[in-house]
Write a protein that holds these residues in place. Structure first.
Motif, mmCIF file in Angstrom:
data_model
loop_
_atom_site.group_PDB
_atom_site.id
_atom_site.type_symbol
_atom_site.label_atom_id
_atom_site.label_comp_id
_atom_site.label_asym_id
_atom_site.label_seq_id
_atom_site.Cartn_x
_atom_site.Cartn_y
_atom_site.Cartn_z
ATOM 1 N N LYS A 144 -64.221 33.991 28.015
ATOM 2 C CA LYS A 144 -64.389 34.759 29.242
ATOM 3 C C LYS A 144 -63.055 34.909 29.976
ATOM 4 O O LYS A 144 -62.587 36.013 30.225
ATOM 5 N N ASP A 145 -62.421 33.769 30.309
ATOM 6 C CA ASP A 145 -61.211 33.820 31.125
ATOM 7 C C ASP A 145 -59.938 33.594 30.328
ATOM 8 O O ASP A 145 -58.871 34.043 30.712
ATOM 9 N N LEU A 165 -66.833 24.989 26.685
ATOM 10 C CA LEU A 165 -65.399 25.290 26.552
ATOM 11 C C LEU A 165 -65.190 26.623 25.837
ATOM 12 O O LEU A 165 -64.345 27.434 26.212
ATOM 13 N N ASP A 166 -66.039 26.892 24.794
ATOM 14 C CA ASP A 166 -65.907 28.137 24.036
ATOM 15 C C ASP A 166 -66.100 29.353 24.930
ATOM 16 O O ASP A 166 -65.296 30.291 24.909
ATOM 17 N N GLU A 167 -67.179 29.296 25.710
ATOM 18 C CA GLU A 167 -67.479 30.425 26.601
ATOM 19 C C GLU A 167 -66.350 30.650 27.587
ATOM 20 O O GLU A 167 -65.915 31.779 27.826
ATOM 21 N N GLN A 168 -65.883 29.538 28.162
ATOM 22 C CA GLN A 168 -64.818 29.625 29.163
ATOM 23 C C GLN A 168 -63.575 30.282 28.572
ATOM 24 O O GLN A 168 -62.946 31.134 29.190
ATOM 25 N N LEU A 169 -63.260 29.889 27.336
ATOM 26 C CA LEU A 169 -62.061 30.429 26.704
ATOM 27 C C LEU A 169 -62.225 31.906 26.412
ATOM 28 O O LEU A 169 -61.293 32.701 26.553
ATOM 29 N N PHE A 189 -58.569 30.724 30.004
ATOM 30 C CA PHE A 189 -57.866 29.521 30.475
ATOM 31 C C PHE A 189 -58.887 28.590 31.123
ATOM 32 O O PHE A 189 -60.001 28.994 31.460
ATOM 33 N N ILE A 190 -58.467 27.306 31.267
ATOM 34 C CA ILE A 190 -59.304 26.370 31.996
ATOM 35 C C ILE A 190 -58.444 25.684 33.039
ATOM 36 O O ILE A 190 -57.222 25.567 32.869
ATOM 37 N N THR A 191 -59.063 25.182 34.068
ATOM 38 C CA THR A 191 -58.320 24.425 35.080
ATOM 39 C C THR A 191 -58.715 22.967 34.964
ATOM 40 O O THR A 191 -59.890 22.619 34.856
ATOM 41 N N THR A 192 -57.710 22.129 34.957
ATOM 42 C CA THR A 192 -57.970 20.688 34.888
ATOM 43 C C THR A 192 -56.734 19.986 35.444
ATOM 44 O O THR A 192 -55.783 20.637 35.874
ATOM 45 N N MET A 204 -71.153 25.429 31.745
ATOM 46 C CA MET A 204 -70.481 26.394 30.869
ATOM 47 C C MET A 204 -69.629 25.648 29.832
ATOM 48 O O MET A 204 -68.854 24.791 30.188
#
Lengths: 177, 179
Positions: free
Chosen positions: B9-10, B3-7, B12-15, B1
């Protein structure tokens, strides 16, 4: 000889009999005694027929054992009006190392003489500010405490170890001197 | 997935913090241009549009050590200058890196004489050496990228920011020194 250099010749002849003249590729070099240097320099600058009004450079030569007098101070002069150049040489013995300062005649001589003092250790009498020019002011041999003059022929090329310390190596982040 | 999709959809990202800090540091390696002789010309060329160091995040040559990450020593370092270089290095905030650019800074180069330090690694921890006299601007870019690799590597652990201490090194130049 050209009229201009005849004028110079008469000035030098008037001041001293003890001179040498070398001509090479139309460049004229006079070797004069150091006692007459100041009088001759004043006259060479002030005489309108000569008007050597610019001191281009002052340096020295270290002859070590090759000549009777170890050092030779060399003056490069230039006349703006006449577009002529002249070279003067003064011999300095290792025992006295004293030479009259011409910084009163030409202002530019101030720094040239400081540089020559720094590199050869020739002491210019009457210089207003005779300090080291390039090297650290306390530059000396760490063992003997003698001041060092790097352009002398008996000075080792890579210098004397520990005569100029480096900053300590930083052991970790944030380590300051 | 991606980064664009993740942003989208949710939002936020986890790292890990490490990864974010490393990513930020590695994308903005700002050099301090210590151009002390002719290598500086090639260093400036590396920042110019023809070679464009900006592509790698290093376009800002900070003219103060307090805002820079890399000390780019571009030129001959004499024994007198070594104290100035060390002073600049001390003023840089951690983490900091050092690039020794060109033959003079790395080995003394052609100046094998009493006045020139025969390599700055005698008093500074050097990370990357660049060969050449002077080096090509591409080599400077390569050196910056090697610093970036160092930041990205597992060995490098970003620490809390430790600002450069406000302490001046003691000069050794004698009583009338300007430092």
């Amino acid at each position: 000889m050209e009229q201009y250099f005849e004028n110079i010749h008469s000035v030098i002849k008037l001041n001293t009999e003890n001179y040498e003249i070398v001509k090479h590729r139309n460049q004229i070099t006079y070797t004069i005694p150091k006692d007459n240097l100041l009088d001759i320099c004043f006259e060479l600058k002030e005489n309108p027929e000569i008007a050597l009004d610019m001191c281009v450079d002052i340096t020295a030569i270290d002859w070590l054992d090759k000549k009777h007098n170890r050092f030779e101070v060399v003056y490069f002069l230039y006349s703006m009006n006449h577009n002529k150049r002249l070279r003067l040489k003064v011999q300095i013995s290792e025992s006295s190392l004293l030479c009259p300062s011409v910084s009163e005649v030409w202002g530019s001589a101030n720094w040239y003489e400081r540089e020559t003092f720094d590199m050869y250790g020739i002491k210019f009498e009457g210089h207003p500010n005779l300090r080291r020019f390039y090297m650290p002011e306390d530059y000396c041999d760490p063992e003997t405490g003698e001041p060092l003059y790097p352009l002398r022929k008996d000075f080792p090329l890579m210098g004397i170890p520990d005569s100029m310390p480096l900053p300590p190596y930083p052991e970790k982040f944030g380590d300051v001197i | 997935m991606g980064l664009d999709e993740q942003l989208q959809k949710d939002g936020f990202i986890t790292t890990s913090i490490d990864a974010v800090i490393k990513w930020a540091q590695n994308s903005s390696v700002w050099p301090f241009p210590l151009g002390i002789s002719c290598c500086a010309i090639e260093m400036m060329a590396a920042a110019s549009p023809r070679f464009d160091l900006a592509r790698f995040g290093s376009e800002v040559f900070r003219m103060t050590p307090r805002q820079s990450d890399v000390l780019l020593v571009a030129g001959t370092v004499t024994y007198k200058m070594a104290w100035v270089v060390r002073k600049i290095y001390d003023q840089m905030p951690d983490p900091k890196w050092v690039i020794s650019m060109g033959a003079c800074a790395s080995t003394g180069g052609m100046f094998r004489s009493y006045s020139v330090v025969q390599s700055i690694d005698k008093f500074l921890p050097v990370d990357v050496y660049i060969s050449g006299c002077p080096p090509r601007p591409e080599s400077v870019i390569k050196a910056i990228m090697m610093i970036q690799d160092k930041i990205k590597s597992k060995e490098y652990k970003p620490a809390l920011v430790n600002f450069g201490k406000d302490v001046s090194p003691m000069p050794h130049q004698g009583s009338n020194s300007v430092m």
